[in-house]
Scaffold this active site. Structure first.
Site, PDB file in Angstrom:
ATOM      1  N   SER A 189       0.798  -1.227   0.000  1.00  9.26           N
ATOM      2  CA  SER A 189       0.000   0.000   0.000  1.00  9.26           C
ATOM      3  C   SER A 189       0.831   1.277   0.000  1.00  9.26           C
ATOM      4  CB  SER A 189      -0.950   0.017   1.204  1.00  9.26           C
ATOM      5  OG  SER A 189      -0.227   0.044   2.414  1.00  9.26           O
ATOM      6  N   LYS A 232      -6.736   4.755   8.138  1.00  9.35           N
ATOM      7  CA  LYS A 232      -5.581   5.535   7.680  1.00  9.35           C
ATOM      8  C   LYS A 232      -5.910   7.026   7.647  1.00  9.35           C
ATOM      9  CE  LYS A 232      -3.649   1.755   4.935  1.00  9.35           C
ATOM     10  NZ  LYS A 232      -3.373   1.213   3.578  1.00  9.35           N
TER      11      LYS A 232
END
Length: 304
Positions: A189, A232
């Protein structure tokens, strides 16, 4: 090996000089003049051999990995250290959002079971481009997984193609520093962020530290879907970021809401999935701006 042979020849030549000077008999003036001429010739050959040995030693030093190539003088006939298209030293840093998994032990009498919880955190990712051998190096304060290393290699490949930079004479070094709560760095990611960081260095563009992003990167420079975008985004907001970039594939977020139904006189509660717009949810519920990106060109518009 060839330098060893040169040294042996030099030693043999010196022995010949000694022989002619102290051992060989001198029978006439003519022989003496010939001997003197021979000595002058041998001395010149000695000087040439010594110069070749010294040249050989410098050549070995130039290619030694421990040597700072930029400090060595260029040798005749050898390629220059810096060639057209090479990259000078440089670096850049950004904070990347990651998912941290924590294992808790919960007492469920009479048993004890494991419960895994997930939360967001930020890690510092830096990139440097230094003289080297075309390697991609990754150093992490926590442990590093194989998938993360693969993402770093892909990031370098994409950045090299996008910038047309010649990295054959340089090493790209990614450094990742996380707090003690992060025990291992893995997953793809951070691929898009690493690509953007390296492109900023190669193109000498400043980096906007108020922005962060999450997303994979493929060989064509496309930014791909990741998990945990809400967690996040919370970590980015908590650490003072103004904008988080998300892959366009993450534009839909599944939220579960309670639905109450009565069946045969019983009141039951179900969790029903509901798709909502990710950008709208994060901006309203978390309070950080969101922009979607499809490729690395989109990322660079916000990062630099």
């Amino acid at each position: 090996m060839k330098y060893h042979a040169l040294i042996i020849l030099l030693a043999a030549s010196v022995l010949v000089n000694v022989y002619f000077l102290g051992v060989a008999p001198v029978s006439s003036g003519t022989d003496l003049r010939e001997l003197q001429n021979r000595i002058l010739t041998l001395e010149q050959e000695n000087a040439d051999l010594l110069a070749r040995v010294q040249q050989g030693s410098m050549t070995v030093q130039e290619v030694s990995p421990e040597t700072d190539l930029s400090t060595l003088p260029a040798q005749a006939g050898a390629p220059a250290v810096t060639e057209p298209g090479s990259v000078i030293d440089g670096g850049a840093t950004l904070q990347a959002p990651v998912i941290v998994q924590q294992i808790e032990y919960v007492r469920d009498y009479p048993f004890i079971r494991q419960q895994v919880t997930e939360g967001g955190s930020l890690v510092n990712i830096s990139v440097e481009v230094v003289p080297g051998k075309g390697r991609v190096l990754v150093q992490t304060t926590p442990l590093m997984g194989v998938v993360f290393q693969d993402a770093a290699n892909t990031a370098v490949s994409v950045a090299r193609e996008q910038s047309d930079a010649n990295l054959s004479g340089n090493d790209v070094i990614f450094s990742v520093v996380a707090d003690s709560a992060v025990s291992e760095i893995d997953g793809p990611s951070a691929g898009a962020l690493m690509t953007a960081l390296l492109l900023a260095v190669l193109e000498d563009r400043p980096v906007n530290g108020s922005v962060t992003l999450t997303g994979t990167i493929d060989e064509q420079g496309r930014v791909g879907e990741v998990g945990g975008v809400v967690e996040k985004a919370k970590a980015a907001k908590a650490n003072g970021k103004d904008l988080i970039l998300l892959p366009h594939e993450n534009s839909r977020y599944i939220q579960y809401r309670d639905v109450v139904r009565t069946i045969a006189g019983l009141r039951l509660t179900f969790k029903q999935p509901e798709q909502i717009d990710t950008k709208e949810y994060i901006e309203e519920e978390i309070g950080i701006r969101v922009e979607y990106v499809d490729g690395i060109d989109d990322v660079m518009l916000y990062i630099t």
